[in-house]
Design a protein around this motif. Structure first.
Motif, short mmCIF file in Angstrom:
data_model
loop_
_atom_site.label_atom_id
_atom_site.label_comp_id
_atom_site.label_asym_id
_atom_site.label_seq_id
_atom_site.Cartn_x
_atom_site.Cartn_y
_atom_site.Cartn_z
N ASP A 515 2.22 -1.53 2.80
CA ASP A 515 2.35 -2.36 1.61
C ASP A 515 3.80 -2.44 1.16
O ASP A 515 4.31 -3.52 0.83
CB ASP A 515 1.46 -1.83 0.49
CG ASP A 515 1.71 -0.36 0.19
OD1 ASP A 515 1.94 0.42 1.13
OD2 ASP A 515 1.65 0.02 -1.00
N TYR A 519 6.44 -5.54 1.02
CA TYR A 519 7.17 -5.77 -0.24
C TYR A 519 8.67 -5.85 0.03
O TYR A 519 9.37 -6.69 -0.54
CB TYR A 519 6.84 -4.61 -1.18
CG TYR A 519 7.44 -4.71 -2.57
CD1 TYR A 519 6.93 -5.60 -3.51
CD2 TYR A 519 8.48 -3.87 -2.95
CE1 TYR A 519 7.44 -5.67 -4.79
CE2 TYR A 519 9.01 -3.93 -4.22
CZ TYR A 519 8.49 -4.82 -5.15
OH TYR A 519 9.01 -4.88 -6.42
N PHE A 537 2.80 -9.08 -5.32
CA PHE A 537 2.28 -7.81 -4.85
C PHE A 537 1.65 -7.01 -5.99
O PHE A 537 1.70 -5.78 -5.99
CB PHE A 537 3.41 -6.99 -4.20
CG PHE A 537 3.84 -7.53 -2.87
CD1 PHE A 537 3.28 -7.07 -1.69
CD2 PHE A 537 4.81 -8.53 -2.79
CE1 PHE A 537 3.68 -7.57 -0.47
CE2 PHE A 537 5.22 -9.04 -1.57
CZ PHE A 537 4.64 -8.56 -0.40
N SER A 540 -0.67 -4.34 -4.91
CA SER A 540 -0.19 -3.52 -3.81
C SER A 540 0.60 -2.35 -4.36
O SER A 540 1.71 -2.50 -4.87
CB SER A 540 0.71 -4.35 -2.90
OG SER A 540 1.27 -3.54 -1.90
N SER A 541 0.05 -1.16 -4.29
CA SER A 541 0.65 0.08 -4.78
C SER A 541 0.64 0.13 -6.29
O SER A 541 0.43 -0.86 -6.98
CB SER A 541 2.08 0.25 -4.29
OG SER A 541 2.13 0.32 -2.89
N ARG A 546 5.92 1.60 -6.55
CA ARG A 546 6.20 0.52 -5.60
C ARG A 546 7.69 0.53 -5.27
O ARG A 546 8.54 0.61 -6.15
CB ARG A 546 5.79 -0.82 -6.20
CG ARG A 546 5.88 -1.97 -5.23
CD ARG A 546 5.49 -3.27 -5.91
NE ARG A 546 4.13 -3.22 -6.41
CZ ARG A 546 3.78 -3.52 -7.65
NH1 ARG A 546 4.70 -3.88 -8.53
NH2 ARG A 546 2.53 -3.44 -8.03
N PHE A 578 -4.06 -5.25 5.96
CA PHE A 578 -3.34 -5.40 4.69
C PHE A 578 -3.23 -6.88 4.31
O PHE A 578 -3.43 -7.25 3.15
CB PHE A 578 -1.95 -4.78 4.80
CG PHE A 578 -1.12 -4.99 3.57
CD1 PHE A 578 -1.36 -4.29 2.41
CD2 PHE A 578 -0.08 -5.92 3.58
CE1 PHE A 578 -0.60 -4.50 1.26
CE2 PHE A 578 0.69 -6.14 2.44
CZ PHE A 578 0.42 -5.42 1.28
N GLY A 582 -4.97 -8.28 1.10
CA GLY A 582 -4.05 -8.77 0.07
C GLY A 582 -4.36 -10.17 -0.37
O GLY A 582 -4.30 -10.49 -1.56
N THR A 688 -4.12 3.81 4.29
CA THR A 688 -3.41 3.13 3.22
C THR A 688 -4.35 2.36 2.29
O THR A 688 -4.19 2.41 1.06
CB THR A 688 -2.39 2.14 3.81
OG1 THR A 688 -1.60 2.84 4.76
CG2 THR A 688 -1.51 1.57 2.73
N LEU A 692 -4.71 2.24 -1.78
CA LEU A 692 -4.52 1.03 -2.58
C LEU A 692 -5.75 0.75 -3.43
O LEU A 692 -5.65 0.35 -4.59
CB LEU A 692 -4.24 -0.17 -1.65
CG LEU A 692 -2.94 -0.08 -0.83
CD1 LEU A 692 -2.82 -1.31 0.04
CD2 LEU A 692 -1.74 0.06 -1.73
N TYR A 697 -6.40 -1.89 -6.10
CA TYR A 697 -6.12 -2.96 -5.15
C TYR A 697 -7.48 -3.53 -4.74
O TYR A 697 -8.32 -2.81 -4.24
CB TYR A 697 -5.39 -2.39 -3.94
CG TYR A 697 -4.91 -3.40 -2.94
CD1 TYR A 697 -3.91 -4.30 -3.26
CD2 TYR A 697 -5.46 -3.44 -1.66
CE1 TYR A 697 -3.45 -5.20 -2.32
CE2 TYR A 697 -5.00 -4.33 -0.72
CZ TYR A 697 -4.00 -5.22 -1.06
OH TYR A 697 -3.55 -6.11 -0.13
#
Length: 762
Positions: A515, A519, A537, A540-541, A546, A578, A582, A688, A692, A697
């Protein structure tokens, strides 16, 4: 006699519970009787003025009777305590084995009871399917068989320990109560383990197997582990015991003895980690760590008169390789070892035996993994690789300077930190092997240290042991900072890049931060991003952790890692999931979703071209081999996208590739990511997404499933998640065509970023 599968499944533990209750009543009544005897007839007897025969016979009879009642109470209490502990543990194991049986029934798996404490799980013959089974079904069968056999092994150990404790409590004289007394089953097991350990190398294989069984199932029990190490005597006696056992077990060609010694290494290491964890009660005192450091560069005489007596750290290193250690114990040892190495890289290796015709695996690391065990630097790094919190502190805390004797030098400063020291290009890795210099076997003797360093870094940045099965990602600001240092160090040319043996760890670390790598590639330097990168994002995180590693640094890191075949597979599989997930989180924000999709396509281009470039370099003189490797890359991408996914039972949590991470090409590795009560399957081989998801996420099952729809590779791989996204948000065909062209352009931008001038080269 071993506990069988049907024994454990069907036994009525209610009867044992009733026996425990009965013994508790007996204990209470005998306690009252013993107190009455002591305060009553014994007290009166002591005060009485006896004369003649009564002065001897009657007084002696009263004393003996009082003692016998007290002994009966002690024996009954010992039996009660042992049975009570056994009942508690067996109830838990029975629940586990019955749950496993229910799982087997759900999968249609038959559990065959061999009657010797082991089972074999099979799928019954089915003509309609030709007995073909999916990878997921095969893995389910294997996992169930292993799980049930472990449960039965544990139950057999409890059964044997209880029988032994009851015999010792009762003794061999039916007319004389009160023999061995135990306050718990642990206490009985420690006593037996200590008895066996005192035999040392004189243990028969049967006795060795018994010791290993006791240690294996109690190594994570603080009461047991602390008492066991105390029974050995102290740090020096511990080193003497393990040192002799290790050398004896690795000498010669006795495979059974070697296997027993390997199990001893694993269990004693795990038990030492448990016993030295200051967060456990009870635990060994801090003196143990201090003594180990004092013994670190002192000779330990294992055999009187023998030459090349090993140093303490060489022996201790074999134990440190297993177990999740408290930073307060292992880090001072690791720091001391690194500092000794800094002063003289060959200090410990100069003390290895002059082998002559000795076995090459003779040493203090019976596992045979990453060295023979004469270099404690590799050993402590492997220990940190299994101790995530300790590894994190090791690479970030202010160093403490130690004198050669292991005591703290309060007036000194180190002048370097351990991350920079160990990641130096010219760092001297000791050749932890007994091979002769110049021989074929000597070519890779310096590969083991870098591999161990990779494991330690992996634990530090993921918060999970490098080979945990399954591990769970624990990221925070500190782990993120360490990952940033890793990328800063390894976004360079191949000539100054990581050792080959570190690349698998770097790939898993990159997958764990896929992630943040995405980014970083979207790094606009604060301008030209009207949508706002953080908005794109948003899921994401955690915003507080981040991180942008910088576009160039992130790209160069991925180039180095993805050039390697397994590194490419690990990062690519992470990237595909991802990207799909996402986009699912951005269905309510079309502009952000399109921007996200284009950026993901660029990352795909970077990964694909990095691997393609390396293939061209590796096979520049062999066009046929080059084309074959390119075709393999394409076939793998097809497999990733088009059904190389095993169906996974619902209700799980995210799984990560274990020790075989990076080989996702060869086997479909399922990951479970729960969303709204549903479960998503994919071949993504890292943890991951679970992280998230834990940070809100949003993972969408349909979007994740989209990664299975690819029919070709290259830019089509980048387009597939976007195509499904376009359908999900209701794009018109014209809008889809325009998005397709954008995705292809972004993918080629990623490939072009690996231009001839920028490509990583040697």
């Amino acid at each position: 006699m071993a506990v069988t599968y049907m024994d454990l499944v069907e036994v009525d533990l209610g009867k044992l519970e009733a026996a425990v209750s009965d013994w508790k009543n007996i204990v209470d009544k005998l306690k009252t009787a013993a107190e009455n005897a002591r305060k009553g007839m014994k007290a009166k007897s002591d005060k009485a003025r006896w004369a003649g025969v009564n002065a001897t016979v009657t007084r002696e009879f009263v004393d003996k009777t009082t003692k016998e009642i007290s002994d009966l109470h002690i024996e009954a209490n010992s039996i009660y305590q042992v049975l009570n502990d056994a009942h508690t543990e067996l109830v838990s194991l029975q629940k586990q084995v019955r749950a496993a049986r229910a799982e087997a029934q759900k999968w249609g798996i038959r559990v065959d009871d061999y009657g010797d404490g082991t089972v074999h799980c099979v799928y019954p013959h089915d003509r309609s399917t030709g007995d073909d089974h999916t990878q997921e079904q095969v893995e389910a069968r294997q996992e169930l068989e292993g799980r049930i056999n472990r449960i039965l092994s544990h139950a057999s150990e409890i059964d044997a320990s209880v029988a032994r404790a009851l015999r010792k409590s009762h003794g061999s004289d039916p007319n004389n109560a009160g023999h061995s007394s135990y306050e718990s089953l642990d206490e009985a097991q420690v006593e037996r383990a200590a008895e066996l350990a005192k035999l040392g190398i004189k243990m028969t294989d049967e006795q060795f197997t018994e010791l290993n069984s006791i240690l294996k199932w109690n190594a994570k029990d603080a009461d047991f582990s602390t008492a066991f190490y105390t029974s050995l005597g102290g740090p020096e006696e511990t080193l003497e015991f393990y040192g002799r056992m290790s050398l004896d077990g690795t000498q010669g060609n006795d495979k059974e003895r070697l296997a027993l010694t390997r199990q001893l290494q694993r269990s004693m290491g795990t038990a030492l980690a448990t016993a030295t964890d200051a967060g456990n009660e009870p635990h060994l005192s801090a003196r143990w760590g201090e003594e180990f450091r004092k013994l670190g560069n002192k000779s330990i005489e294992l055999y009187p008169g023998a030459g090349n007596a090993p140093y303490g750290y060489q022996i201790l290193g074999g134990l440190l390789r297993y177990g999740n250690y408290d930073a307060r114990f292992i880090n001072p040892i690791a720091e001391h070892v690194v500092q000794l190495h800094h002063k003289d890289p060959y200090f410990f290796m100069n003390n290895k035996p002059m082998t002559g015709g000795a076995d090459l695996d003779w040493g203090f690391n019976p596992s045979g993994k990453n060295g023979a065990g004469y270099d404690p630097l590799t050993s402590v790094l492997e220990g940190l690789g299994h101790s995530p919190e300790a590894a994190k502190k090791f690479f970030t805390d202010e160093p403490t300077v130690y004198k050669e004797d292991g005591t703290v030098d309060k007036n000194a400063s180190l002048g370097y930190d351990y991350f920079d020291e160990l990641n130096k290009k010219d760092f001297v890795w000791p050749p932890d092997s007994l091979v002769h210099p110049g021989s074929d076997g000597a070519k890779h003797v310096r590969d083991m240290g870098p591999d161990a360093l990779g494991h330690a870094l992996e634990a530090a940045v993921t918060g999970s042991a490098w080979d945990a099965d399954p591990p769970k990602l624990h990221r925070d600001e500190t782990t993120q900072d360490i990952m940033a240092r890793v990328i800063e160090r390894y976004n360079v040319t191949v000539a100054d890049g990581p050792h080959d043996n570190m690349k698998d760890s770097l790939a898993r670390m990159g997958a764990a931060y896929i992630d943040d790598l995405n980014y970083s590639i979207k790094d606009f330097g604060g301008s030209g991003d009207e949508l706002g990168r953080d908005r794109i994002f948003a899921h994401s995180s955690d915003g507080s952790t981040r991180t942008s590693f910088g576009e160039q640094a992130a790209r160069n890191f991925m180039m180095l890692v993805a050039a390697d075949e397994d590194g490419y597979k690990t990062l690519s599989s992470a990237q595909q999931v991802f990207a799909a997930s996402g986009l699912a989180s951005l269905e309510e924000n079309r502009d952000a979703g399109i921007s996200f999709a284009n950026n993901a396509a660029k990352v795909n281009g970077i990964l694909d071209e990095s691997r393609a470039h390396q293939i061209r370099e590796d096979f520049k003189d062999d066009e046929t081999a080059r084309n074959l490797e390119m075709e393999k890359q394409g076939e793998w991408r097809k497999t990733l996208m088009s059904g190389g996914v095993a169906a996974v039972a619902a209700g799980g949590t995210a799984l990560l590739l274990g020790p075989a991470a990076g080989v996702v090409a060869a086997t479909a590795v399922p990951v479970l990511v729960e969303s709204g009560g549903e479960t998503v399957n994919t071949v993504y081989g890292n943890h991951t997404l679970q992280y998230l998801e834990d940070h809100e996420y949003k993972n969408d099952p349909e979007a994740l499933a989209a990664v299975q729809g690819l029919e070709s590779v290259g830019e089509r791989g980048a387009w597939t998640p976007a195509s499904n996204y376009a359908d999900a948000i209701g794009m018109t065909q014209a809008e889809k065509d325009r998005l397709n062209r954008e995705i292809e352009g972004s993918y080629r931008d990623g490939k072009d970023a690996i231009s001839d001038a920028e490509k990583v080269s040697s």
